[in-house]
Design a protein around this motif. Structure first.
Motif, mmCIF file in Angstrom:
data_model
loop_
_atom_site.group_PDB
_atom_site.id
_atom_site.type_symbol
_atom_site.label_atom_id
_atom_site.label_comp_id
_atom_site.label_asym_id
_atom_site.label_seq_id
_atom_site.Cartn_x
_atom_site.Cartn_y
_atom_site.Cartn_z
ATOM 1 N N MET A 97 0.849 -1.180 0.000
ATOM 2 C CA MET A 97 0.000 0.000 0.000
ATOM 3 C C MET A 97 0.887 1.232 0.000
ATOM 4 O O MET A 97 1.803 1.348 0.808
ATOM 5 C CB MET A 97 -0.893 0.001 1.241
ATOM 6 C CG MET A 97 -1.890 1.136 1.258
ATOM 7 S SD MET A 97 -3.000 1.016 2.665
ATOM 8 C CE MET A 97 -2.244 2.191 3.746
ATOM 9 N N LYS A 98 0.646 2.131 -0.907
ATOM 10 C CA LYS A 98 1.406 3.378 -0.982
ATOM 11 C C LYS A 98 0.798 4.381 -0.005
ATOM 12 O O LYS A 98 -0.406 4.573 0.038
ATOM 13 C CB LYS A 98 1.376 3.962 -2.395
ATOM 14 C CG LYS A 98 1.934 3.043 -3.446
ATOM 15 C CD LYS A 98 3.417 2.901 -3.311
ATOM 16 C CE LYS A 98 3.951 2.000 -4.412
ATOM 17 N NZ LYS A 98 5.278 1.538 -4.148
ATOM 18 N N CYS A 99 1.646 5.005 0.770
ATOM 19 C CA CYS A 99 1.204 6.002 1.740
ATOM 20 C C CYS A 99 1.974 7.282 1.469
ATOM 21 O O CYS A 99 3.206 7.289 1.496
ATOM 22 C CB CYS A 99 1.459 5.491 3.156
ATOM 23 S SG CYS A 99 0.810 6.570 4.414
ATOM 24 N N GLU A 100 1.279 8.379 1.233
ATOM 25 C CA GLU A 100 1.911 9.613 0.805
ATOM 26 C C GLU A 100 2.123 10.610 1.942
ATOM 27 O O GLU A 100 2.570 11.707 1.709
ATOM 28 C CB GLU A 100 1.066 10.267 -0.289
ATOM 29 C CG GLU A 100 0.789 9.351 -1.451
ATOM 30 C CD GLU A 100 1.467 9.795 -2.715
ATOM 31 O OE1 GLU A 100 1.941 10.916 -2.755
ATOM 32 O OE2 GLU A 100 1.500 8.994 -3.641
ATOM 33 N N PHE A 101 1.781 10.239 3.158
ATOM 34 C CA PHE A 101 1.936 11.179 4.247
ATOM 35 C C PHE A 101 2.674 10.523 5.402
ATOM 36 O O PHE A 101 2.715 9.312 5.522
ATOM 37 C CB PHE A 101 0.574 11.689 4.750
ATOM 38 C CG PHE A 101 -0.244 10.612 5.398
ATOM 39 C CD1 PHE A 101 -0.165 10.396 6.764
ATOM 40 C CD2 PHE A 101 -1.089 9.822 4.645
ATOM 41 C CE1 PHE A 101 -0.906 9.385 7.362
ATOM 42 C CE2 PHE A 101 -1.845 8.813 5.244
ATOM 43 C CZ PHE A 101 -1.743 8.602 6.604
ATOM 44 N N MET A 102 3.279 11.353 6.219
ATOM 45 C CA MET A 102 3.933 10.878 7.431
ATOM 46 C C MET A 102 3.430 11.734 8.577
ATOM 47 O O MET A 102 3.329 12.951 8.462
ATOM 48 C CB MET A 102 5.445 10.984 7.324
ATOM 49 C CG MET A 102 6.054 10.010 6.356
ATOM 50 S SD MET A 102 7.835 10.165 6.209
ATOM 51 C CE MET A 102 8.368 10.056 7.883
ATOM 52 N N ILE A 103 3.133 11.113 9.681
ATOM 53 C CA ILE A 103 2.649 11.847 10.850
ATOM 54 C C ILE A 103 3.794 12.685 11.393
ATOM 55 O O ILE A 103 4.898 12.190 11.611
ATOM 56 C CB ILE A 103 2.126 10.872 11.914
ATOM 57 C CG1 ILE A 103 0.931 10.118 11.372
ATOM 58 C CG2 ILE A 103 1.777 11.615 13.199
ATOM 59 C CD1 ILE A 103 0.434 9.016 12.262
ATOM 60 N N GLY A 104 3.550 13.960 11.596
ATOM 61 C CA GLY A 104 4.557 14.863 12.129
ATOM 62 C C GLY A 104 5.478 15.448 11.081
ATOM 63 O O GLY A 104 6.332 16.265 11.402
ATOM 64 N N ALA A 105 5.361 15.035 9.825
ATOM 65 C CA ALA A 105 6.211 15.571 8.773
ATOM 66 C C ALA A 105 5.631 16.879 8.250
ATOM 67 O O ALA A 105 4.413 17.043 8.193
ATOM 68 C CB ALA A 105 6.333 14.572 7.637
ATOM 69 N N PRO A 106 6.474 17.811 7.896
ATOM 70 C CA PRO A 106 5.948 19.068 7.340
ATOM 71 C C PRO A 106 5.318 18.836 5.977
ATOM 72 O O PRO A 106 5.756 17.982 5.212
ATOM 73 C CB PRO A 106 7.196 19.965 7.211
ATOM 74 C CG PRO A 106 8.341 19.019 7.210
ATOM 75 C CD PRO A 106 7.925 17.809 7.971
ATOM 76 N N ASN A 107 4.268 19.593 5.661
ATOM 77 C CA ASN A 107 3.550 19.442 4.385
ATOM 78 C C ASN A 107 4.293 20.027 3.248
ATOM 79 O O ASN A 107 4.871 20.904 3.040
ATOM 80 C CB ASN A 107 2.168 20.062 4.466
ATOM 81 C CG ASN A 107 1.283 19.221 5.401
ATOM 82 O OD1 ASN A 107 1.579 18.058 5.631
ATOM 83 N ND2 ASN A 107 0.254 19.832 5.913
#
Length: 120
Positions: free
Chosen positions: A110-120
């Motif tokens: 599964m591809k995940c494009e976000f990380m918790i705590g990472a800047p946008n």
């Protein structure tokens, strides 16, 4: 035969209990867990690890880890596990209107494009 396997399982569990858990012992504990899983499988399925009467018994039940995590979907028949897997990962697994259509492990990523705590 099963008594000797049971004795080996108890010995490995005792060694795991007395082994300290830290970075230096991670590999050793991992090999003990692998031996333990093999012995338990042998205890359940008999020598050779094949369960009698199953189609493709030699295929096993383990999925090699790739990526950051591994997830298994377990649930009642015909509730949409294969459909969810296909939707999330884009893999193709057999799905039909009858129970127990998917009988083997279907790996998917599964591809995940976000990380918790990472800047946008």
């Amino acid at each position: 035969m099963s008594e000797s396997i049971q004795k080996q399982i108890e010995e490995i569990e005792a060694e795991m209990a007395r082994t300290q858990k830290n970075k230096a012992t991670n590999y050793h504990l991992g090999t003990l867990k692998a031996k333990l899983a093999k012995l338990r499988s042998e205890l359940i399925n008999g020598p050779g690890g094949k369960s009698a009467g199953t189609k493709n018994a030699e295929r096993g039940f383990d999925v090699t880890k790739s990526g950051d995590t591994r997830i298994g979907l377990v649930g009642f028949p015909s509730v949409g596990k294969s459909t969810l897997l296909t939707t999330l990962t884009g893999t193709r697994s057999e799905a039909a209107a009858y129970e127990f259509t998917t009988l083997t492990c279907i790996p998917g990523t599964m591809k995940c494009e976000f990380m918790i705590g990472a800047p946008n």
